[in-house]
Design a protein around this motif. Structure first.
Motif, short mmCIF file in Angstrom:
data_model
loop_
_atom_site.label_atom_id
_atom_site.label_comp_id
_atom_site.label_asym_id
_atom_site.label_seq_id
_atom_site.Cartn_x
_atom_site.Cartn_y
_atom_site.Cartn_z
N ASP A 170 56.54 44.91 50.67
CA ASP A 170 57.05 44.23 49.48
C ASP A 170 56.04 44.41 48.33
OD1 ASP A 170 57.88 42.55 47.50
OD2 ASP A 170 57.80 40.72 48.70
N ALA A 171 56.28 45.43 47.51
CA ALA A 171 55.33 45.76 46.44
C ALA A 171 55.22 44.63 45.40
CB ALA A 171 55.74 47.06 45.76
N ASP A 172 56.17 43.70 45.42
CA ASP A 172 56.13 42.61 44.44
C ASP A 172 55.11 41.53 44.78
OD1 ASP A 172 57.64 42.94 42.12
OD2 ASP A 172 59.48 42.89 43.32
N GLY A 173 54.54 41.60 45.99
CA GLY A 173 53.54 40.60 46.35
C GLY A 173 52.15 41.17 46.53
N ILE A 174 51.98 42.45 46.20
CA ILE A 174 50.71 43.15 46.45
C ILE A 174 49.95 43.34 45.13
CG2 ILE A 174 49.68 45.26 47.40
CD1 ILE A 174 52.32 45.76 48.83
N ASN A 175 48.62 43.34 45.21
CA ASN A 175 47.82 43.70 44.05
C ASN A 175 47.87 45.23 43.91
OD1 ASN A 175 46.40 43.47 46.58
ND2 ASN A 175 44.54 44.08 45.51
N LEU A 176 48.73 45.69 43.01
CA LEU A 176 48.97 47.14 42.87
C LEU A 176 47.97 47.75 41.89
CD1 LEU A 176 52.88 47.01 42.55
CD2 LEU A 176 51.56 47.67 44.58
N TRP A 177 46.68 47.69 42.22
CA TRP A 177 45.66 48.19 41.30
C TRP A 177 45.97 49.62 40.86
CZ3 TRP A 177 44.90 43.65 40.61
CH2 TRP A 177 44.02 42.79 41.25
N ALA A 178 45.91 49.85 39.58
CA ALA A 178 46.14 51.18 39.02
C ALA A 178 45.68 51.18 37.57
CB ALA A 178 47.63 51.55 39.09
N GLY A 179 45.15 52.32 37.13
CA GLY A 179 44.74 52.47 35.74
C GLY A 179 45.92 52.88 34.86
N ILE A 219 49.62 47.54 38.38
CA ILE A 219 51.01 47.72 37.94
C ILE A 219 51.68 46.34 37.92
CG2 ILE A 219 53.22 48.81 38.51
CD1 ILE A 219 51.57 51.04 39.94
N VAL A 220 52.37 46.06 36.82
CA VAL A 220 53.00 44.74 36.67
C VAL A 220 54.08 44.56 37.74
CG1 VAL A 220 54.40 43.30 35.13
CG2 VAL A 220 52.51 44.66 34.19
N ASN A 221 54.00 43.44 38.47
CA ASN A 221 55.03 43.13 39.47
C ASN A 221 55.36 41.63 39.42
OD1 ASN A 221 52.79 42.01 40.69
ND2 ASN A 221 52.92 43.20 42.58
N ARG A 222 56.22 41.21 40.33
CA ARG A 222 56.68 39.81 40.30
C ARG A 222 55.53 38.81 40.40
NH1 ARG A 222 56.94 35.87 43.54
NH2 ARG A 222 56.36 37.11 45.36
N PHE A 223 54.64 39.02 41.37
CA PHE A 223 53.56 38.05 41.59
C PHE A 223 52.71 37.91 40.33
CE2 PHE A 223 49.60 36.28 42.99
CZ PHE A 223 49.91 35.46 44.07
N MET A 224 52.42 39.05 39.70
CA MET A 224 51.59 39.01 38.49
C MET A 224 52.31 38.24 37.38
SD MET A 224 50.04 42.07 36.18
CE MET A 224 49.46 43.24 37.36
N LEU A 225 53.61 38.54 37.19
CA LEU A 225 54.37 37.87 36.13
C LEU A 225 54.46 36.37 36.39
CD1 LEU A 225 57.25 40.46 35.62
CD2 LEU A 225 55.39 39.96 34.02
N ASP A 226 54.68 35.99 37.66
CA ASP A 226 54.88 34.58 37.98
C ASP A 226 53.59 33.76 37.84
OD1 ASP A 226 57.49 35.07 38.46
OD2 ASP A 226 57.42 34.77 40.63
N HIS A 227 52.43 34.35 38.14
CA HIS A 227 51.22 33.54 38.28
C HIS A 227 50.08 33.87 37.32
CE1 HIS A 227 53.21 31.89 41.72
NE2 HIS A 227 53.29 33.07 42.30
#
Ligand SMILES: Cc1cc2nc3c(=O)[nH]c(=O)nc-3n(C[C@H](O)[C@H](O)[C@H](O)COP(=O)(O)O)c2cc1C
Length: 344
Positions: free
Chosen positions: A308-317, A273-281
Motif C-alpha cells: 500500500d504505497a499510500d501508507g509508506i514514506n516514499l522518499w524521492a527527490g 512522493i505525495v501520498n495519502r498519509f502525507m496529505l492526511d497528517h
C-alpha cells in the motif's frame, strides 16, 4: 584534503548516495564503486553488526574505495505533548493497518559503536548527516586514514563543518529526496542546490559534493560547472536491480505525483512522493525526530507488506521520474560519459 586526494576516490565524479531504510545494499554500493564512482553504505537504522557485515560484503565484491554514512545524533528539543497528540491522531491508522503504534523514543542510532566500527574498518570515507562531529572525532578518523565528509544545507553549516576540520562537504539542496541533513531541522525554507552551491563555495575552500535532483549526466555536468567536484545521486539509483527499494516504492516511481517535504513519517523534514498519509497528517506532524520515526515504524512496515504505497514514506527527490531500472554500473558509466561530453 587536497583536490588530488579527493579525485583519487573516484574515476567518475558520481557518488552513490547512502540510502537508509532499504535501498542501499552491498550490491549497489559495490556496483557504483566498481564502475568508478564512489558507493556508500548507509549505516542509519542498522545495528553495528549489520553495518560490519555490509562492509565485509562490499569488500568481497570490490577492491575500489567506498564510504560509510552515519547519522549524527540529533538532540533537538522535543515537545512530548505534541508527540502524544500526534500518536492519538494516528490511532485510526493503527486500526487500518491492524498494528500497534511504535513507542516514540530518542535514540543515538548506535553512534559510539558505529564510530568505533568505522575507525577499525577504515573505509575510504566516513560521511555524516544531521550534524557534524567535533574536531577531536574528525581528527581521530583522519588519523586512521579515513576522509571525513559532512552534509550541509546552508552556508552557516558549511562554516561550522569547515571549522571542525572535515575533508569535504556534501551540499544538499532543497530538491533532494529523503531527509534534509540540516543540523537543526528548522522551518526555514530549504535552499535550492544551485543557489546553495554558490553560497557554500563562497564560504569554504573545501571540495564540494552536490546532492539533490541530479539524475543524469547533464545534471552532473551542471553541478561541476557550478563548482562541485562530484554529484551525489540518490533517487536516480533507486530503481536499479541492485537497490533494495521495496516493490510498492518502485511502483510509485512510475507515477507523476509531485514530491513534498514532510515531517509526517519521521518528525524530521524529508522529501517524498505525495501520498495519502502525507496529505492526511503533514499539517499536524510535530518536529520530533527520531521519536515520530519509531512511532510510525509499524504502520510503514505494515503498509509495505500490504503493498500500500499510500501508507509508506516514499522518499524521492524532485527529479525521481528520471530514474531507470538499469544496472548501476551502466548508469554511472553513462552519466560519466555524458558529463564529459558537456565539459569536453
Ligand atoms: C530513500 C532515501 C534514503 C536516504 N538516506 C540517506 C542516508 O541514510 N544518509 C544520508 O546522508 N542521506 C540520505 N538520503 C539523502 C541522499 O544522501 C541525497 O541527499 C539525496 O538522495 C539526493 O537527492 P536525489 O534523491 O534527488 O538524488 C536519502 C535519500 C533517499 C531518497
Amino acid at each position: 584534503m587536497t583536490t588530488a586526494a579527493f579525485r583519487s576516490l573516484m574515476e567518475i565524479p558520481v557518488v552513490g548516495a547512502p540510502l537508509a531504510g532499504g535501498s542501499s545494499t552491498p550490491e549497489l554500493t559495490a556496483a557504483v564503486s566498481d564502475a568508478g564512482g564512489l558507493g556508500f553504505i548507509a549505516a542509519g537504522y542498522k545495528t553495528v553488526d549489520e553495518v560490519g557485515r555490509q562492509i565485509e560484503q562490499v569488500r568481497a565484491k570490490t577492491r575500489r574505495p567506498f564510504g560509510v554514512n552515519i547519522f549524527f545524533p540529533t538532540q533537538l528539543a522535543t515537545d512530548e505533548a505534541a508527540v502524544d497528540d500526534y500518536a492519538a491522531r494516528l490511532t485510526g491508522e493503527a486500526e487500518l493497518y491492524g498494528v500497534a503504534l511504535g513507542e516514540p523514543h530518542w535514540s543515538d542510532d548506535g553512534w559510539e559503536g558505529k564510530l568505533e566500527l568505522v575507525a577499525r574498518e577504515r573505509p575510504a570515507v566516513a560521511s555524516f548527516t544531521f550534524g557534524c562531529p567535533d574536531r577531536a572525532i574528525v581528527a581521530g578518523l583522519q588519523g586512521n586514514g579515513i576522509a571525513v565528509w559532512c552534509t550541509v544545507t546552508s552556508p552557516t553549516e558549511a562554516k561550522l563543518a569547515t571549522a571542525a576540520g572535515v575533508d569535504a562537504l556534501v551540499v544538499q539542496g532543497a530538491e533532494a529526496g529523503g531527509h534534509q541533513g540540516s543540523f537543526d531541522d528548522t522551518d526555514e525554507p530549504p535552499i535550492g542546490l544551485l543557489a546553495l552551491l554558490q553560497l557554500v563555495r563562497d564560504a569554504t575552500r573545501l571540495p564540494l559534493v552536490a546532492a539533490g535532483g541530479i539524475a543524469n549526466g547533464a545534471g552532473v555536468a551542471g553541478v561541476v560547472a557550478a563548482g562541485a567536484s562530484a554529484a551525489q545521486i540518490g533517487s536516480g539509483l533507486m530503481l536499479t536491480p541492485e537497490a533494495g527499494t521495496s516493490a510498492p516504492h518502485r511502483a510509485a516511481f512510475a507515477s507523476d505525483a509531485p514530491t513534498a517535504l514532510t515531517r509526517a513519517f519521521s518528525g524530521r523534514r524529508a522529501r517524498g512522493i505525495v501520498n495519502r498519509f502525507m496529505l492526511d497528517h503533514n499539517a499536524a506532524a510535530p518536529r520530533a525526530y527520531p521519536q515520530v520515526h519509531y512511532l510510525t515504524a509499524p504502520l510503514r512496515a505494515a503498509a509495505r507488506s500490504a503493498a500500500d504505497a499510500d501508507g509508506i514514506n516514499l522518499w524521492a527527490g524532485q527529479a525521481y521520474s528520471l530514474a531507470e531500472a538499469t544496472p548501476a554500473a551502466q548508469l554511472v558509466a553513462r552519466w560519466g560519459a555524458q558529463a564529459l561530453a558537456v565539459h569536453g
